[in-house]
Design a protein around this motif. Structure first.
Motif, PDB file in Angstrom:
ATOM      1  N   LEU A 500      11.715 -20.306 -75.240  1.00  0.00           N
ATOM      2  CA  LEU A 500      12.152 -18.978 -74.814  1.00  0.00           C
ATOM      3  C   LEU A 500      13.338 -18.496 -75.641  1.00  0.00           C
ATOM      4  O   LEU A 500      13.396 -17.320 -76.052  1.00  0.00           O
ATOM      5  CB  LEU A 500      12.519 -19.026 -73.329  1.00  0.00           C
ATOM      6  N   ASP A 501      14.308 -19.380 -75.929  1.00  0.00           N
ATOM      7  CA  ASP A 501      15.454 -18.991 -76.746  1.00  0.00           C
ATOM      8  C   ASP A 501      15.022 -18.591 -78.150  1.00  0.00           C
ATOM      9  O   ASP A 501      15.552 -17.621 -78.729  1.00  0.00           O
ATOM     10  CB  ASP A 501      16.460 -20.137 -76.823  1.00  0.00           C
ATOM     11  N   ALA A 502      14.034 -19.326 -78.706  1.00  0.00           N
ATOM     12  CA  ALA A 502      13.557 -18.998 -80.041  1.00  0.00           C
ATOM     13  C   ALA A 502      12.893 -17.625 -80.066  1.00  0.00           C
ATOM     14  O   ALA A 502      13.081 -16.839 -80.997  1.00  0.00           O
ATOM     15  CB  ALA A 502      12.585 -20.078 -80.528  1.00  0.00           C
ATOM     16  N   GLN A 503      12.104 -17.314 -79.056  1.00  0.00           N
ATOM     17  CA  GLN A 503      11.436 -16.002 -79.008  1.00  0.00           C
ATOM     18  C   GLN A 503      12.446 -14.884 -78.783  1.00  0.00           C
ATOM     19  O   GLN A 503      12.293 -13.773 -79.318  1.00  0.00           O
ATOM     20  CB  GLN A 503      10.371 -16.002 -77.913  1.00  0.00           C
ATOM     21  N   ARG A 504      13.478 -15.157 -77.976  1.00  0.00           N
ATOM     22  CA  ARG A 504      14.506 -14.137 -77.783  1.00  0.00           C
ATOM     23  C   ARG A 504      15.240 -13.839 -79.089  1.00  0.00           C
ATOM     24  O   ARG A 504      15.530 -12.682 -79.420  1.00  0.00           O
ATOM     25  CB  ARG A 504      15.495 -14.622 -76.734  1.00  0.00           C
ATOM     26  N   ARG A 508      11.006 -11.440 -79.596  1.00  0.00           N
ATOM     27  CA  ARG A 508       9.664 -11.483 -79.011  1.00  0.00           C
ATOM     28  C   ARG A 508       9.692 -12.221 -77.659  1.00  0.00           C
ATOM     29  O   ARG A 508       8.813 -13.018 -77.337  1.00  0.00           O
ATOM     30  CB  ARG A 508       8.690 -12.167 -79.970  1.00  0.00           C
ATOM     31  N   ALA A 509      10.686 -11.954 -76.866  1.00  0.00           N
ATOM     32  CA  ALA A 509      10.827 -12.652 -75.579  1.00  0.00           C
ATOM     33  C   ALA A 509       9.702 -12.331 -74.613  1.00  0.00           C
ATOM     34  O   ALA A 509       9.409 -13.108 -73.707  1.00  0.00           O
ATOM     35  CB  ALA A 509      12.179 -12.302 -74.942  1.00  0.00           C
ATOM     36  N   GLU A 510       9.065 -11.142 -74.794  1.00  0.00           N
ATOM     37  CA  GLU A 510       8.020 -10.761 -73.845  1.00  0.00           C
ATOM     38  C   GLU A 510       6.701 -11.482 -74.103  1.00  0.00           C
ATOM     39  O   GLU A 510       5.803 -11.480 -73.251  1.00  0.00           O
ATOM     40  CB  GLU A 510       7.792  -9.241 -73.915  1.00  0.00           C
ATOM     41  N   GLN A 511       6.536 -12.113 -75.267  1.00  0.00           N
ATOM     42  CA  GLN A 511       5.292 -12.808 -75.550  1.00  0.00           C
ATOM     43  C   GLN A 511       5.219 -14.117 -74.748  1.00  0.00           C
ATOM     44  O   GLN A 511       6.228 -14.725 -74.408  1.00  0.00           O
ATOM     45  CB  GLN A 511       5.178 -13.097 -77.050  1.00  0.00           C
ATOM     46  N   ALA A 512       3.972 -14.523 -74.475  1.00  0.00           N
ATOM     47  CA  ALA A 512       3.753 -15.705 -73.642  1.00  0.00           C
ATOM     48  C   ALA A 512       3.992 -16.992 -74.429  1.00  0.00           C
ATOM     49  O   ALA A 512       3.650 -17.076 -75.611  1.00  0.00           O
ATOM     50  CB  ALA A 512       2.338 -15.710 -73.075  1.00  0.00           C
ATOM     51  N   ILE A 513       4.578 -17.959 -73.772  1.00  0.00           N
ATOM     52  CA  ILE A 513       4.703 -19.305 -74.326  1.00  0.00           C
ATOM     53  C   ILE A 513       3.448 -20.075 -73.943  1.00  0.00           C
ATOM     54  O   ILE A 513       3.119 -20.196 -72.768  1.00  0.00           O
ATOM     55  CB  ILE A 513       5.956 -20.006 -73.769  1.00  0.00           C
ATOM     56  N   GLU A 514       2.726 -20.582 -74.920  1.00  0.00           N
ATOM     57  CA  GLU A 514       1.472 -21.292 -74.666  1.00  0.00           C
ATOM     58  C   GLU A 514       1.757 -22.766 -74.401  1.00  0.00           C
ATOM     59  O   GLU A 514       2.475 -23.417 -75.164  1.00  0.00           O
ATOM     60  CB  GLU A 514       0.515 -21.147 -75.850  1.00  0.00           C
ATOM     61  N   VAL A 526       0.814 -33.027 -74.618  1.00  0.00           N
ATOM     62  CA  VAL A 526       1.331 -31.768 -74.087  1.00  0.00           C
ATOM     63  C   VAL A 526       1.946 -30.995 -75.248  1.00  0.00           C
ATOM     64  O   VAL A 526       2.801 -31.533 -75.971  1.00  0.00           O
ATOM     65  CB  VAL A 526       2.389 -32.016 -72.994  1.00  0.00           C
ATOM     66  N   SER A 527       1.514 -29.749 -75.428  1.00  0.00           N
ATOM     67  CA  SER A 527       2.025 -28.922 -76.522  1.00  0.00           C
ATOM     68  C   SER A 527       2.649 -27.660 -75.962  1.00  0.00           C
ATOM     69  O   SER A 527       2.110 -27.044 -75.035  1.00  0.00           O
ATOM     70  CB  SER A 527       0.897 -28.572 -77.501  1.00  0.00           C
ATOM     71  N   VAL A 528       3.802 -27.277 -76.524  1.00  0.00           N
ATOM     72  CA  VAL A 528       4.501 -26.043 -76.153  1.00  0.00           C
ATOM     73  C   VAL A 528       4.629 -25.214 -77.434  1.00  0.00           C
ATOM     74  O   VAL A 528       5.350 -25.604 -78.369  1.00  0.00           O
ATOM     75  CB  VAL A 528       5.885 -26.345 -75.547  1.00  0.00           C
ATOM     76  N   ARG A 529       3.946 -24.069 -77.465  1.00  0.00           N
ATOM     77  CA  ARG A 529       3.887 -23.228 -78.673  1.00  0.00           C
ATOM     78  C   ARG A 529       4.628 -21.920 -78.396  1.00  0.00           C
ATOM     79  O   ARG A 529       4.331 -21.237 -77.413  1.00  0.00           O
ATOM     80  CB  ARG A 529       2.432 -22.954 -79.040  1.00  0.00           C
ATOM     81  N   ASP A 530       5.604 -21.594 -79.269  1.00  0.00           N
ATOM     82  CA  ASP A 530       6.341 -20.351 -79.116  1.00  0.00           C
ATOM     83  C   ASP A 530       6.035 -19.411 -80.275  1.00  0.00           C
ATOM     84  O   ASP A 530       5.370 -19.788 -81.243  1.00  0.00           O
ATOM     85  CB  ASP A 530       7.840 -20.626 -78.997  1.00  0.00           C
ATOM     86  N   SER A 531       6.538 -18.195 -80.183  1.00  0.00           N
ATOM     87  CA  SER A 531       6.360 -17.177 -81.220  1.00  0.00           C
ATOM     88  C   SER A 531       7.711 -16.794 -81.817  1.00  0.00           C
ATOM     89  O   SER A 531       7.968 -15.626 -82.114  1.00  0.00           O
ATOM     90  CB  SER A 531       5.664 -15.936 -80.634  1.00  0.00           C
ATOM     91  N   GLY A 532       8.591 -17.781 -81.917  1.00  0.00           N
ATOM     92  CA  GLY A 532       9.931 -17.512 -82.427  1.00  0.00           C
ATOM     93  C   GLY A 532       9.974 -17.424 -83.934  1.00  0.00           C
ATOM     94  O   GLY A 532       8.951 -17.217 -84.625  1.00  0.00           O
ATOM     95  N   CYS A 533      11.188 -17.635 -84.473  1.00  0.00           N
ATOM     96  CA  CYS A 533      11.379 -17.498 -85.914  1.00  0.00           C
ATOM     97  C   CYS A 533      11.040 -18.767 -86.685  1.00  0.00           C
ATOM     98  O   CYS A 533      11.033 -18.775 -87.914  1.00  0.00           O
ATOM     99  CB  CYS A 533      12.820 -17.084 -86.198  1.00  0.00           C
ATOM    100  N   LEU A 584       6.908 -22.133 -83.590  1.00  0.00           N
ATOM    101  CA  LEU A 584       6.924 -23.590 -83.692  1.00  0.00           C
ATOM    102  C   LEU A 584       6.158 -24.181 -82.519  1.00  0.00           C
ATOM    103  O   LEU A 584       6.124 -23.602 -81.423  1.00  0.00           O
ATOM    104  CB  LEU A 584       8.379 -24.083 -83.666  1.00  0.00           C
ATOM    105  N   THR A 585       5.535 -25.334 -82.717  1.00  0.00           N
ATOM    106  CA  THR A 585       4.851 -26.064 -81.645  1.00  0.00           C
ATOM    107  C   THR A 585       5.487 -27.438 -81.524  1.00  0.00           C
ATOM    108  O   THR A 585       5.525 -28.207 -82.485  1.00  0.00           O
ATOM    109  CB  THR A 585       3.355 -26.204 -81.929  1.00  0.00           C
TER     110      THR A 585
END
Length: 596
Positions: A500-504, A508-514, A526-533, A584-585
C-alpha cells in the motif's frame, strides 16, 4: 285387607330390585370389555395374529366377559397402564419390572416358550451381524454402527447393553454410532442384511423365527459371540432372563385377576408350543436395571463421589500424578536453590576482590549491551505495533463519530469495542513475540489453515486501512501448514502495508493489491503484488538487510523480521519485479503439510 297390602308392598320391592339389577351389574363393570395391552414388538398386526387364541380361551374360561387385545409400543403401554386404559398387560420382562414401580403391575403368570429350556431362562439379546463380517467378539463392536430397538427395549437393547459393558464397551460412548429404529424389530435384521449397519440388537429367537418363516435366509446373518444355553433352540449373545409375564394392574379387580390366572394356568399348549406357567422370579431383571442405573434406578445416575470416580478416574489419576510431580519438582527446585545459594555466597568473596579493577570496564560493557538490546527491541516494537495501533485509532474515531452523530446503536459500538480489545490483545502479543524473537526463543508451531490465517490478516488490514483495495486470486481451499498464526499474520500485514505504501508513493493507492495462494512443489506460495514504483536493480540486493529502507520514515526492519519468521518455519521469502508492469511482487512459501 292388611295381608293384601303387605303382599302388594313385597311385589313392588321385588319389581324394583329386578329393575335395578341391570344397572347394578353395569355399575360393577361386568358388561365392559376386559382390555389387555400387548407390547407390539413385531407390529400391530402380529398382536392380533399371535394372541387371538389366548383371547378366545379367556372368553371361554371367564363366562360373561369379553376380552380385547390392544397393541402399544413401550411408551404407549406405560402411559395406558398409568391412565388405567388397560386392565392387564403382556409385555417384556424389563418393561414389566418398570411397570411394577410405575403402575403397580403384579405378575399372575409367565409365558412358557417352546424355544427356551424353561420360563425362568428364556429372554436374552442376540447381537446379529452379517455372516461374512470380520467380527468375532463383543469388544470388536467398539467404533461400529449398531442398531437397536429403543433405549427402554429389554431384549432389544438393555440386556445387550449389560453384556457390552461387561466386555469393556460402553454402548453410549464407545460405539461409532448407536441408532434406535423402533418397532417392528424385524426391520433391524433386514437393515443389517442390507449393510446399512454393522450389527443389530434384537431379542433372541427373532432371527430363527424369521428364518423359519422365510423372511431371511440362514446364510445371511449370524449371532455374534453366542453364549452356550443348554436346552434353548435359539442362539443368544447374553445371559438369559425370565420370559414375558401376564400382569394385572393396581386397579384391576382381584376376582377378575384370579379368574384370569386360573384360565392361563389351565390353558393347553398352542400348536406352536406356547403355554403359561406360574409367575417366575424377576429379581435378575431388577439387578440388571440397578447395574445399568436405568428404569426405577435412574436416580443412581445422579452425581456422587462413586460416579465421578468411575467416570473420570483417568483424569483424576492424571491430576494426582501431576500433583505428585509438582511436589517433587518443588522439593528439587528448593534443593537446587539452596545449593546454588551456597555457591553464590562462596563466589561473592572472589567477586569482591575482582570488583574494583573490573568495575569501570564492566560498567561500560553493560551499558553498551543494554543500549543495543533496548534500541533493537524499541525499533521492532515501534514498527510492528504501528498496524494494531492504527486499527485501534480507526475504530475509536469511528465510534466517536457515531456518538457525536447520535447514532447510539449498540451493535456497531459493541463491534468497535470488541475490535479495539482484539487489537490491544494483538499489540500485547506482538510485544511478547518481538521479545521472544530478540531472545531467540523458538516459535510456537501448530497445524494451521494458511487460507484462514490470511483471511484474518485481510480483516485486520481492512480495518486499519479502509481505503485499501484487496483482490484475491485463486480458490480459497484449505492450505495446511505448520507455523505460528500470529507471526504469519505479522508477515502478511507487513507485506500488505509495504504494498500500500508503494502504491501511495506512485500515486496509485486506489488500485487493488493482488494476493494469491497457490500450491507449488510441496509447498504453499503466498504472493502479494502491488502497482507501485518498484525497485532499482541495486536495491534488490539489499532488500532484506536490517535497517535498509526506501521509505522516508521507514526503519528497515519489516522485511528482515519477516524473512527470519518465514525461514523459522522452513519457508522462503523472495521478491521479483512485475515484468513490463509497474510494481513489485513479494512471495513467501511454507511447507505443505498434506505431503510427507
Amino acid at each position: 285387607m292388611r295381608a293384601a297390602r303387605r303382599l302388594s308392598r313385597l311385589a313392588l320391592t321385588a319389581l324394583a330390585a329386578l329393575c335395578l339389577l341391570p344397572a347394578a351389574r353395569a355399575q360393577d363393570g361386568a358388561d365392559a370389555p376386559v382390555r389387555i395391552g400387548v407390547l407390539a414388538y413385531k407390529g400391530p398386526e402380529a398382536v392380533q395374529r399371535d394372541w387371538s387364541r389366548l383371547r378366545l380361551w379367556l372368553e371361554a374360561s371367564v363366562p360373561g366377559r369379553r376380552f380385547v387385545l390392544l397393541d402399544f409400543d413401550q411408551a404407549g403401554l406405560t402411559r395406558a397402564a398409568r391412565e388405567r386404559a388397560v386392565d392387564f398387560v403382556i409385555t417384556s420382562s424389563g418393561h414389566y419390572v418398570a411397570l411394577e414401580h410405575a403402575a403397580g403391575a403384579s405378575r399372575i403368570a409367565t409365558l412358557e416358550s417352546p424355544w427356551a429350556a424353561s420360563p425362568r431362562q428364556s429372554i436374552g439379546s442376540a447381537i446379529v451381524v452379517r455372516r461374512g463380517a470380520a467380527l468375532a467378539a463383543l469388544p470388536e463392536l467398539a467404533g461400529k454402527h449398531v442398531l437397536a430397538v429403543d433405549p427402554d427395549a429389554f431384549g432389544g437393547y438393555q440386556i445387550a447393553a449389560r453384556e457390552l459393558l461387561a466386555a469393556g464397551v460402553d454402548p453410549e460412548h464407545d460405539l461409532g454410532r448407536l441408532e434406535f429404529s423402533g418397532f417392528p424389530t424385524q426391520k433391524i435384521l433386514l437393515a443389517v442384511r442390507a449393510g446399512r449397519a454393522d450389527a443389530g440388537i434384537v431379542r433372541i429367537c427373532l432371527l430363527e423365527q424369521m428364518i423359519r418363516s422365510g423372511e431371511l435366509d440362514a446364510a445371511d446373518l449370524r449371532v455374534l459371540a453366542p453364549v452356550a444355553s443348554p436346552g434353548s433352540a435359539c442362539q443368544s449373545s447374553s445371559r438369559l432372563y425370565p420370559d414375558w409375564p401376564f400382569a394385572a394392574l393396581r386397579h384391576t379387580a382381584p376376582q377378575l385377576s384370579k379368574q384370569v390366572a386360573v384360565a392361563l394356568l389351565t390353558m393347553a399348549r398352542t400348536p406352536d408350543g406356547y403355554s403359561w406357567a406360574v409367575p417366575g422370579d424377576y429379581q435378575g431383571v431388577d439387578t440388571l436395571f440397578r447395574e445399568l442405573r436405568i428404569g426405577p434406578y435412574a436416580y443412581l445416575r445422579e452425581w456422587s463421589f462413586e460416579t465421578v470416580l468411575r467416570r473420570y478416574w483417568g483424569l483424576m489419576l492424571l491430576a494426582l500424578a501431576l500433583l505428585v510431580g509438582w511436589a517433587v519438582h518443588t522439593v528439587r527446585v528448593e534443593h537446587l536453590v539452596g545449593r546454588r545459594t551456597g555457591q553464590l555466597r562462596a563466589a561473592q568473596e572472589t567477586q569482591r576482590r575482582m570488583a574494583d579493577e573490573a568495575q569501570a570496564r564492566q560498567a561500560a560493557l553493560d551499558h553498551t549491551a543494554r543500549l543495543a538490546i533496548l534500541g533493537e527491541m524499541a525499533s521492532a516494537i515501534a514498527h510492528e505495533l504501528n498496524q494494531p495501533l492504527a486499527a485501534i485509532g480507526n475504530f475509536a474515531r469511528g465510534m466517536a463519530r457515531r456518538i457525536d452523530a447520535g447514532r447510539m446503536e449498540a451493535a456497531p459500538l459493541l463491534e468497535g469495542a470488541n475490535e479495539i480489545a482484539a487489537q490491544s490483545e494483538r499489540a500485547g502479543n506482538i510485544m511478547r513475540n518481538v521479545r521472544a524473537l530478540a531472545q531467540k526463543k523458538p516459535a510456537e508451531r501448530r497445524h494451521l489453515d494458511l487460507a484462514a490465517v490470511l483471511e484474518d490478516a485481510f480483516a485486520l488490514f481492512r480495518a486499519a486501512h479502509p481505503q485499501a483495495q484487496l483482490a484475491w486470486r485463486g480458490a480459497r481451499a484449505p492450505a495446511p501448514v505448520l507455523a505460528d498464526a500470529l507471526q504469519i499474520q505479522q508477515v502478511t500485514l507487513n507485506l500488505l502495508k509495504n504494498a500500500l505504501d508503494a502504491q501511495r508513493s506512485a500515486g496509485r493507492a486506489e488500485q487493488a493489491i493482488e494476493v494469491g495462494l497457490d500450491a507449488d512443489a510441496g509447498a504453499w506460495r503466498v504472493s502479494v503484488r502491488d502497482s507501485g514504483c518498484g525497485l532499482a536493480p541495486e536495491q534488490f540486493a539489499r532488500l532484506f538487510e536490517p535497517f535498509f529502507t526506501t521509505k522516508a520514515e521507514g526503519l528497515g526492519l519489516g522485511l528482515s523480521l519477516s524473512k527470519s519468521i518465514i525461514e523459522t518455519f522452513g519457508g522462503t521469502l523472495s521478491a521479483r519485479p512485475n515484468g513490463d508492469a509497474a510494481g513489485l511482487t513479494i512471495c513467501f512459501t511454507l511447507p505443505n503439510m498434506e505431503h510427507p
